[in-house]
Scaffold this active site. Structure first.
Site, PDB file in Angstrom:
ATOM      1  N   CYS A 247       0.884  -1.150   0.000  1.00  0.00           N
ATOM      2  CA  CYS A 247       0.000   0.000   0.000  1.00  0.00           C
ATOM      3  C   CYS A 247       0.925   1.203   0.000  1.00  0.00           C
ATOM      4  CB  CYS A 247      -0.912   0.031   1.226  1.00  0.00           C
ATOM      5  SG  CYS A 247      -1.913   1.544   1.265  1.00  0.00           S
TER       6      CYS A 247
ATOM      7  N   CYS B 150      -0.434   4.274   2.603  1.00  0.00           N
ATOM      8  CA  CYS B 150      -0.440   4.146   4.063  1.00  0.00           C
ATOM      9  C   CYS B 150      -0.125   2.703   4.423  1.00  0.00           C
ATOM     10  CB  CYS B 150      -1.765   4.604   4.640  1.00  0.00           C
ATOM     11  SG  CYS B 150      -3.193   3.774   3.910  1.00  0.00           S
ATOM     12  N   SER B 151      -1.132   1.942   4.831  1.00  0.00           N
ATOM     13  CA  SER B 151      -0.892   0.538   5.152  1.00  0.00           C
ATOM     14  C   SER B 151      -2.167  -0.282   4.968  1.00  0.00           C
ATOM     15  CB  SER B 151      -0.348   0.395   6.575  1.00  0.00           C
ATOM     16  OG  SER B 151      -1.277   0.932   7.498  1.00  0.00           O
ATOM     17  N   CYS B 152      -2.931  -0.007   3.903  1.00  0.00           N
ATOM     18  CA  CYS B 152      -4.130  -0.799   3.626  1.00  0.00           C
ATOM     19  C   CYS B 152      -3.711  -2.260   3.494  1.00  0.00           C
ATOM     20  CB  CYS B 152      -4.797  -0.326   2.341  1.00  0.00           C
ATOM     21  SG  CYS B 152      -5.422   1.361   2.447  1.00  0.00           S
TER      22      CYS B 152
END
Length: 187
Positions: free
Chosen positions: A91, A94-96
């Site tokens: 991602c 961000c950190s999906c």
């Protein structure tokens, strides 16, 4: 870890959350979600051609049919590693991450170095994870977003034909479902 603890204590002190509620959240992600869920999905796909076809065409519904639903698992796409293609997920914003099937994301997945570099130089980043992808094999990088999460369907290793679903699930790793490692061949 200290920062997380400080935030927890601040939220509790301000009455925004109770320690019991935090414990329930942690327990949920430790016991009811996580890599073992994804490993079960992979094992089923390896042993059931109809399920595998469904998983690759509609990952969301196939995964949900196994009871793995929840936040960040609403829209899933599963991509398959083959002899000619290796997939890896990231991602970049961000950190999906697909929590219901992979659990909480590892720290490196959320790090800016991984997020930026795996898109530009995936072969080099994978080599740093100990995964040398042959030059003849195409690497596809899939960028998870707020709208869609990805999971890699690793190749089934040789020597696993006689294994049960439960045994197969034990050899599947979180990193193999992200695409940063392979599953060891069974001899």
């Amino acid at each position: 870890m200290l920062r997380v603890r400080a935030l927890e204590e601040l939220m509790i002190a301000k009455g925004l959350v109770t320690p019991e509620a935090l414990d329930r959240v942690v327990d949920y992600y430790e016991r009811e979600t996580g890599p073992r869920n994804g490993a079960s999905v992979v094992a089923k796909a390896w042993t059931d051609p109809a399920f595998k076809a469904w998983l690759l065409s509609d990952g969301t519904e196939a995964i949900h049919s196994m009871g793995f639903k929840g936040y960040q698992g609403e829209h899933m796409r599963v991509v398959e590693n083959t002899d000619n293609v290796h997939n890896v997920i990231v991602c970049t914003l961000c950190s999906c991450y697909p929590w219901p099937v992979l659990g909480l994301p590892p720290a490196w997945y959320k790090g800016s170095a991984y997020r930026a570099r795996v898109v530009r130089e995936p072969r080099a980043v994978l080599a740093e994870f100990g995964l040398d992808v042959p030059e003849r094999k195409e690497i596809r990088v899939w960028d998870s977003t707020a709208e869609i999460r990805y999971m890699v369907l690793p190749q089934r290793p040789a020597g696993t034909d006689g294994m049960s679903l439960e045994q197969l699930a034990t050899i599947v790793t979180r990193d193999s479902m992200i695409g940063t490692s392979l599953i060891a061949t069974i001899v």
